[in-house]
Design a protein around this motif. Structure first.
Motif, mmCIF file in Angstrom:
data_model
loop_
_atom_site.group_PDB
_atom_site.id
_atom_site.type_symbol
_atom_site.label_atom_id
_atom_site.label_comp_id
_atom_site.label_asym_id
_atom_site.label_seq_id
_atom_site.Cartn_x
_atom_site.Cartn_y
_atom_site.Cartn_z
ATOM 1 N N LYS A 171 0.821 -1.218 0.000
ATOM 2 C CA LYS A 171 0.000 0.000 0.000
ATOM 3 C C LYS A 171 0.849 1.259 0.000
ATOM 4 O O LYS A 171 0.566 2.225 -0.685
ATOM 5 C CB LYS A 171 -0.884 0.005 1.260
ATOM 6 C CG LYS A 171 -2.093 -0.860 1.150
ATOM 7 C CD LYS A 171 -3.304 -0.153 1.806
ATOM 8 C CE LYS A 171 -4.495 -1.066 1.827
ATOM 9 N NZ LYS A 171 -4.393 -2.090 2.890
ATOM 10 N N LYS A 172 1.921 1.249 0.788
ATOM 11 C CA LYS A 172 2.708 2.475 0.956
ATOM 12 C C LYS A 172 3.733 2.630 -0.164
ATOM 13 O O LYS A 172 4.101 1.660 -0.830
ATOM 14 C CB LYS A 172 3.418 2.450 2.303
ATOM 15 C CG LYS A 172 2.446 2.476 3.468
ATOM 16 C CD LYS A 172 3.135 2.959 4.730
ATOM 17 C CE LYS A 172 2.125 3.158 5.835
ATOM 18 N NZ LYS A 172 2.295 2.237 6.947
ATOM 19 N N GLU A 173 4.176 3.846 -0.317
ATOM 20 C CA GLU A 173 5.128 4.218 -1.372
ATOM 21 C C GLU A 173 6.536 3.698 -1.053
ATOM 22 O O GLU A 173 6.987 3.811 0.083
ATOM 23 C CB GLU A 173 5.133 5.759 -1.408
ATOM 24 C CG GLU A 173 5.985 6.399 -2.433
ATOM 25 C CD GLU A 173 5.237 6.637 -3.746
ATOM 26 O OE1 GLU A 173 4.005 6.496 -3.787
ATOM 27 O OE2 GLU A 173 5.923 6.927 -4.732
ATOM 28 N N SER A 174 7.238 3.149 -2.037
ATOM 29 C CA SER A 174 8.654 2.788 -1.850
ATOM 30 C C SER A 174 9.469 4.065 -1.644
ATOM 31 O O SER A 174 8.972 5.167 -1.801
ATOM 32 C CB SER A 174 9.180 2.018 -3.053
ATOM 33 O OG SER A 174 8.606 0.728 -3.059
ATOM 34 N N ARG A 175 10.739 3.871 -1.332
ATOM 35 C CA ARG A 175 11.530 5.043 -0.897
ATOM 36 C C ARG A 175 12.438 5.627 -1.982
ATOM 37 O O ARG A 175 12.804 4.947 -2.941
ATOM 38 C CB ARG A 175 12.383 4.642 0.300
ATOM 39 C CG ARG A 175 13.370 3.544 -0.026
ATOM 40 C CD ARG A 175 14.121 3.106 1.206
ATOM 41 N NE ARG A 175 14.958 1.966 0.875
ATOM 42 C CZ ARG A 175 16.119 1.712 1.459
ATOM 43 N NH1 ARG A 175 16.580 2.491 2.414
ATOM 44 N NH2 ARG A 175 16.819 0.668 1.097
ATOM 45 N N ASN A 176 12.804 6.868 -1.770
ATOM 46 C CA ASN A 176 13.862 7.524 -2.548
ATOM 47 C C ASN A 176 15.093 7.611 -1.662
ATOM 48 O O ASN A 176 14.970 7.834 -0.458
ATOM 49 C CB ASN A 176 13.474 8.977 -2.880
ATOM 50 C CG ASN A 176 12.549 9.070 -4.074
ATOM 51 O OD1 ASN A 176 12.718 8.342 -5.042
ATOM 52 N ND2 ASN A 176 11.588 9.963 -3.998
ATOM 53 N N CYS A 177 16.251 7.428 -2.238
ATOM 54 C CA CYS A 177 17.497 7.691 -1.514
ATOM 55 C C CYS A 177 18.271 8.708 -2.340
ATOM 56 O O CYS A 177 18.475 8.511 -3.541
ATOM 57 C CB CYS A 177 18.303 6.403 -1.364
ATOM 58 S SG CYS A 177 17.521 5.265 -0.202
ATOM 59 N N ILE A 178 18.650 9.797 -1.706
ATOM 60 C CA ILE A 178 19.271 10.901 -2.445
ATOM 61 C C ILE A 178 20.735 11.065 -2.069
ATOM 62 O O ILE A 178 21.078 11.059 -0.883
ATOM 63 C CB ILE A 178 18.503 12.219 -2.155
ATOM 64 C CG1 ILE A 178 17.054 12.065 -2.626
ATOM 65 C CG2 ILE A 178 19.175 13.415 -2.840
ATOM 66 C CD1 ILE A 178 16.155 13.204 -2.224
#
Ligand code: ADP
Length: 310
Positions: free
Chosen positions: A84-91
């Motif tokens: 359900k939840k959004e996967s992550r970004n790593c910057i």
């Protein structure tokens, strides 16, 4: 088929700025976006070696869609559980020769999602000869989640390579069903045992006698430019590699896991398995892209690697 599992994938974004200003506007000159995660690197390198592979794990939202799109673009078969939840970004902000990283921890999974992935995992293992599980666990899953995956892979008769660290690894090693192979570096070994482990052979031999490691068929202690120390059953090996020009070492441990998995899956000799694993690690360091190797250079570097029993 080799199954490559990533439980907490990300979109890795690198922003190049001339100088990084705090509390001010930073305009990006150049940017790169890639589907990230250790298991995705394993899948990419395995695919480059023309071995059948499937990438799996959990992902969600538009970031999850982007990851799938990138894998499809690279012709990497994939079958992830949608959450359900959004996967992550790593910057990563690259500035003045430095790298400032901002890492999201990623979505928390519900109990139901955790159970649904175990079911999917068991289904995928039916067509799998070897599974590589890489990276840390997402929030929401029990610390013994990799133990549960280990039990399933034992039940299905599929060998598991587990390349993790910290609590996820230590919990998994407490399971009476051990992984078939692990690939810690010396920092990960030190963290696992709560004491400094250095690259000295006598020290490594003694360290791997610890009960946590009993029953693991292959332990590959990778040591960056120093190659690796390997325990296979009752035999110990020192693997020496040539000096090379390193462009980007990120992901070389994952490339090592891929080379190891492919050679193992092809039933090759101990020497060939270790040489292949080291070559893929080295080739990854020679490219700017993470989880990318130039397979045309494989034979050339393979022959420079020395495997000796110690
Ligand atoms: P991790 O990324 O998991 O810490 P390592 O840094 O030990 O893994 O790298 C894995 C493998 O990649 C090494 O065993 C080696 O084959 C290759 N490698 C990594 N760094 C270098 C380097 N500086 N020079 C040559 N080979 C390297």
């Amino acid at each position: 088929m080799i199954l490559a599992v990533t439980m907490n994938p990300s979109v890795d974004i690198s922003y190049h700025v001339e100088s990084f200003k705090l509390d001010d506007i930073n305009r990006v000159e150049d940017l790169r976006k890639t589907a990230g995660g250790k298991g995705l690197n394993v899948a990419r390198v395995t695919a480059q070696m023309e071995e059948a592979v499937m990438a799996t794990g959990v992902l969600g939202g538009t970031i999850g869609d982007y990851i799938v799109q990138e894998l499809n673009k690279s012709n990497i078969p994939n079958d992830f559980l949608k959450i359900k939840k959004e996967s992550r970004n790593c910057i990563a902000i690259l500035h003045e020769g430095m790298q400032t990283e901002i890492l999201e921890s990623g979505p928390a999974l519900s109990k139901e999602e955790g159970a649904a992935f175990l079911e999917k995992f068991e289904g995928l293992l039916a067509n799998t000869s070897l599974v590589a599980v890489s990276g840390s666990l997402p929030k929401g899953l029990a610390a013994n989640y990799y133990q549960q995956m280990l039990k399933i892979s034992h039940k299905m008769g599929v060998r598991m390579i587990l390349d993790s660290s910290g609590e996820s690894l230590s919990q998994a090693l407490l399971c009476e069903k051990k992984p078939f192979a692990i690939k810690p570096n010396t920092a990960e070994l030190s963290q696992l045992l709560g004491m400094k482990v250095d690259a000295e052979i006598a020290n490594l031999k003694q360290t791997l006698n610890h009960p946590l490691f009993h029953g693991i068929e292959w332990i590959i202690v990778s040591m960056g430019g120093e190659g690796a120390f390997v325990r296979h059953g009752d035999d110990d090996y020192k693997v020496t590699i040539p000096k090379i020009e390193v462009v980007n070492p990120v992901g070389s441990g994952d490339a090592t896991v891929a080379g190891f998995a492919v050679a193992l899956n092809r039933n090759q000799s101990v020497e060939t398995i270790l040489k292949t694993a080291m070559t893929t690690g080295m080739l990854n360091t020679m490219e700017a892209g993470t989880g990318y190797i130039d397979v045309n250079k494989m034979n050339e570097y393979f022959d420079f690697i020395k495997v000796e029993k110690v």
